[in-house]
Design a protein around this motif. Structure first.
Motif, PDB file in Angstrom:
ATOM      1  N   LEU A 117       0.833  -1.195   0.000  1.00 58.74           N
ATOM      2  CA  LEU A 117       0.000   0.000   0.000  1.00 58.74           C
ATOM      3  C   LEU A 117       0.870   1.247   0.000  1.00 58.74           C
ATOM      4  CD1 LEU A 117      -2.952   0.935   0.141  1.00 58.74           C
ATOM      5  CD2 LEU A 117      -2.657   1.134   2.602  1.00 58.74           C
ATOM      6  N   VAL A 118       1.940   1.218   0.850  1.00 57.38           N
ATOM      7  CA  VAL A 118       2.846   2.368   0.912  1.00 57.38           C
ATOM      8  C   VAL A 118       3.476   2.602  -0.454  1.00 57.38           C
ATOM      9  CG1 VAL A 118       5.041   3.174   1.852  1.00 57.38           C
ATOM     10  CG2 VAL A 118       3.309   2.225   3.381  1.00 57.38           C
ATOM     11  N   GLN A 119       3.880   1.515  -1.098  1.00 52.05           N
ATOM     12  CA  GLN A 119       4.513   1.657  -2.410  1.00 52.05           C
ATOM     13  C   GLN A 119       3.565   2.280  -3.417  1.00 52.05           C
ATOM     14  OE1 GLN A 119       5.869  -2.302  -3.136  1.00 52.05           O
ATOM     15  NE2 GLN A 119       7.955  -1.818  -2.523  1.00 52.05           N
ATOM     16  N   VAL A 120       2.304   1.809  -3.403  1.00 54.17           N
ATOM     17  CA  VAL A 120       1.335   2.344  -4.366  1.00 54.17           C
ATOM     18  C   VAL A 120       1.109   3.830  -4.107  1.00 54.17           C
ATOM     19  CG1 VAL A 120      -1.073   2.267  -5.066  1.00 54.17           C
ATOM     20  CG2 VAL A 120       0.212   0.153  -4.811  1.00 54.17           C
ATOM     21  N   VAL A 121       1.013   4.215  -2.805  1.00 58.92           N
ATOM     22  CA  VAL A 121       0.759   5.620  -2.473  1.00 58.92           C
ATOM     23  C   VAL A 121       1.940   6.483  -2.911  1.00 58.92           C
ATOM     24  CG1 VAL A 121       0.525   7.239  -0.551  1.00 58.92           C
ATOM     25  CG2 VAL A 121      -0.860   5.163  -0.609  1.00 58.92           C
ATOM     26  N   VAL A 122       3.164   5.998  -2.616  1.00 63.78           N
ATOM     27  CA  VAL A 122       4.364   6.748  -3.020  1.00 63.78           C
ATOM     28  C   VAL A 122       4.386   6.933  -4.532  1.00 63.78           C
ATOM     29  CG1 VAL A 122       6.869   6.592  -3.209  1.00 63.78           C
ATOM     30  CG2 VAL A 122       5.761   6.135  -1.034  1.00 63.78           C
ATOM     31  N   MET A 123       4.046   5.851  -5.216  1.00 71.03           N
ATOM     32  CA  MET A 123       4.033   5.891  -6.676  1.00 71.03           C
ATOM     33  C   MET A 123       3.005   6.908  -7.176  1.00 71.03           C
ATOM     34  SD  MET A 123       4.566   3.369  -9.365  1.00 71.03           S
ATOM     35  CE  MET A 123       3.554   2.907 -10.738  1.00 71.03           C
ATOM     36  N   ALA A 124       1.814   6.920  -6.543  1.00 70.84           N
ATOM     37  CA  ALA A 124       0.772   7.842  -6.974  1.00 70.84           C
ATOM     38  C   ALA A 124       1.207   9.278  -6.733  1.00 70.84           C
ATOM     39  CB  ALA A 124      -0.534   7.546  -6.235  1.00 70.84           C
ATOM     40  N   VAL A 125       1.934   9.503  -5.608  1.00 74.52           N
ATOM     41  CA  VAL A 125       2.362  10.872  -5.288  1.00 74.52           C
ATOM     42  C   VAL A 125       3.396  11.363  -6.295  1.00 74.52           C
ATOM     43  CG1 VAL A 125       3.644  12.242  -3.609  1.00 74.52           C
ATOM     44  CG2 VAL A 125       1.806  10.731  -2.838  1.00 74.52           C
ATOM     45  N   PHE A 126       4.356  10.451  -6.633  1.00 76.08           N
ATOM     46  CA  PHE A 126       5.449  10.883  -7.499  1.00 76.08           C
ATOM     47  C   PHE A 126       5.176  10.639  -8.971  1.00 76.08           C
ATOM     48  CE2 PHE A 126       7.582  10.461  -3.413  1.00 76.08           C
ATOM     49  CZ  PHE A 126       8.242  11.675  -3.367  1.00 76.08           C
ATOM     50  N   TRP A 127       3.982  10.231  -9.311  1.00 74.66           N
ATOM     51  CA  TRP A 127       3.691   9.853 -10.691  1.00 74.66           C
ATOM     52  C   TRP A 127       3.939  10.986 -11.689  1.00 74.66           C
ATOM     53  CZ3 TRP A 127       4.026   6.174 -13.751  1.00 74.66           C
ATOM     54  CH2 TRP A 127       3.344   6.125 -14.960  1.00 74.66           C
ATOM     55  N   PRO A 128       3.501  12.237 -11.398  1.00 77.65           N
ATOM     56  CA  PRO A 128       3.730  13.306 -12.387  1.00 77.65           C
ATOM     57  C   PRO A 128       5.204  13.475 -12.725  1.00 77.65           C
ATOM     58  CG  PRO A 128       2.187  14.032 -10.717  1.00 77.65           C
ATOM     59  CD  PRO A 128       2.731  12.716 -10.247  1.00 77.65           C
ATOM     60  N   GLN A 129       6.088  13.421 -11.684  1.00 77.20           N
ATOM     61  CA  GLN A 129       7.522  13.542 -11.958  1.00 77.20           C
ATOM     62  C   GLN A 129       8.034  12.375 -12.780  1.00 77.20           C
ATOM     63  OE1 GLN A 129       9.630  14.186  -8.260  1.00 77.20           O
ATOM     64  NE2 GLN A 129       7.881  15.326  -7.482  1.00 77.20           N
TER      65      GLN A 129
END
Lengths: 197, 122
Positions: free
Chosen positions: A102-114
């Motif tokens: 879950l943490v990985q998915v959230v981190v990925m969603a946060v940094f997705w634009p970059q």
């Protein structure tokens, strides 16, 4: 519009069958639900435009890995009617793994634009072509290493499961031709009443 | 943009719809049109035959597993060949040579499994 609707269909079936994989009693049924998962994941890849990945998922995972899983399940002789182990035993570990994911998915969603800015997706060439242009030349070392990994897997599988000729009788022509009478036949004079040892 | 190339898959969707329909029709028609006279004797073993219905989950031989593993490996090898075949004109001799080395490595494995008798059933 249609693509959006198809995304929700694929995603919902994917999640539902993933839940079924871990909750059905019969292991064979779980593997069949896993195949349904693979199919829907391939559909999602297709919607993303990753056509090559989608079809590799179908060819390799549905065509080969799922069959391998079925063989493993059939080999282990696990029956679905065995009593279910208590949930308490597995709950901490599965919650831990789930939390990490879950943490990985959230981190990925946060940094997705970059990330999207870095990974420039070439839209003018087919992605199979784009993959082929770099895989065999720019990424030659990983490519060769993957060949060696496959070789290791092949030899390992043979070494683990092959148990010689298993007592089967097979004609060996050279052995037959090499056989000489003086090596295998011996004549004995047996005195009466004594026998040979 | 995302929808445009999906149009190319419309024929596949048509094929899948027809395939589903034909498969369902085959089952449904034989269910509707065939005569149904269930009899206990029809499910009984015939003469010295073994019982026709039992647990499908019989134990498999480990050799099936070996065959499946070897199949996966060559399946992956084929998967690497697809993009290579498409771009062969663009990647030059380096791309060609790297694939030949890759195939050579796997051929070593293939000769090994052939000589080991892993492909023979008995």
């Amino acid at each position: 519009m249609i693509a959006g609707a198809m995304f929700y269909v694929f995603a919902l079936v994917l999640i539902a069958s993933a839940v079924a994989v871990v909750s059905v009693r019969q292991p064979v049924n779980a593997v069949l639900f896993l195949i349904l998962c693979f199919f829907n994941a391939a559909g999602l890849f297709l919607l993303l435009g990753a056509e090559f990945l989608a079809f590799i998922l179908l060819i390799v995972y549905v065509g080969a890995v799922a069959v391998l899983f079925l063989f493993v399940v059939m080999m282990l002789d696990v029956q679905g009617d065995a009593p279910r182990p208590p949930l308490k035993r597995f709950l901490p570990m599965s919650l831990g793994v789930g939390a990490v994911l879950l943490v990985q998915v959230v981190v990925m969603a946060v940094f997705w634009p970059q990330a999207q800015a870095v990974i420039s997706v070439a839209t003018d060439i087919e992605n199979t072509k784009a993959l082929g242009r770099v895989l065999y030349t720019d990424f030659i070392y990983p490519f060769q290493v993957s060949g060696l990994v496959l070789l290791t897997a092949m030899i390992g599988a043979i070494a683990l499961t092959q148990r010689g000729s298993r007592g089967t009788k097979r004609q060996n022509v050279q052995a037959q031709l090499d056989r000489r009478a003086e090596d295998v036949v011996s004549l004995h004079h047996v005195e009466s009443g004594k026998g040979i040892l | 943009m995302a929808d445009s190339f999906l149009v190319d898959y419309a024929p596949i969707a048509v094929f899948m719809t027809i395939a589903t329909f034909v498969a369902l029709a085959a089952v449904a028609l034989s269910f509707l049109l065939a005569k149904h006279r269930p009899d206990k004797q029809k499910n009984a073993p015939y003469e010295c035959g073994f019982p026709p219905f039992g647990d499908a989950r019989a134990k498999f031989d480990v050799r099936f597993y070996l065959i499946a593993i070897l199949f996966i490996i060559f399946d992956l090898e084929i998967a690497f060949l697809f993009p290579w075949a498409i771009v062969l004109g663009d990647i030059g001799w380096l791309g060609f040579g790297s694939m030949m080395v890759f195939l050579g490595v796997l051929t070593v494995g293939f000769i090994y499994e052939w000589k080991k008798g892993a492909l023979e059933w008995d």
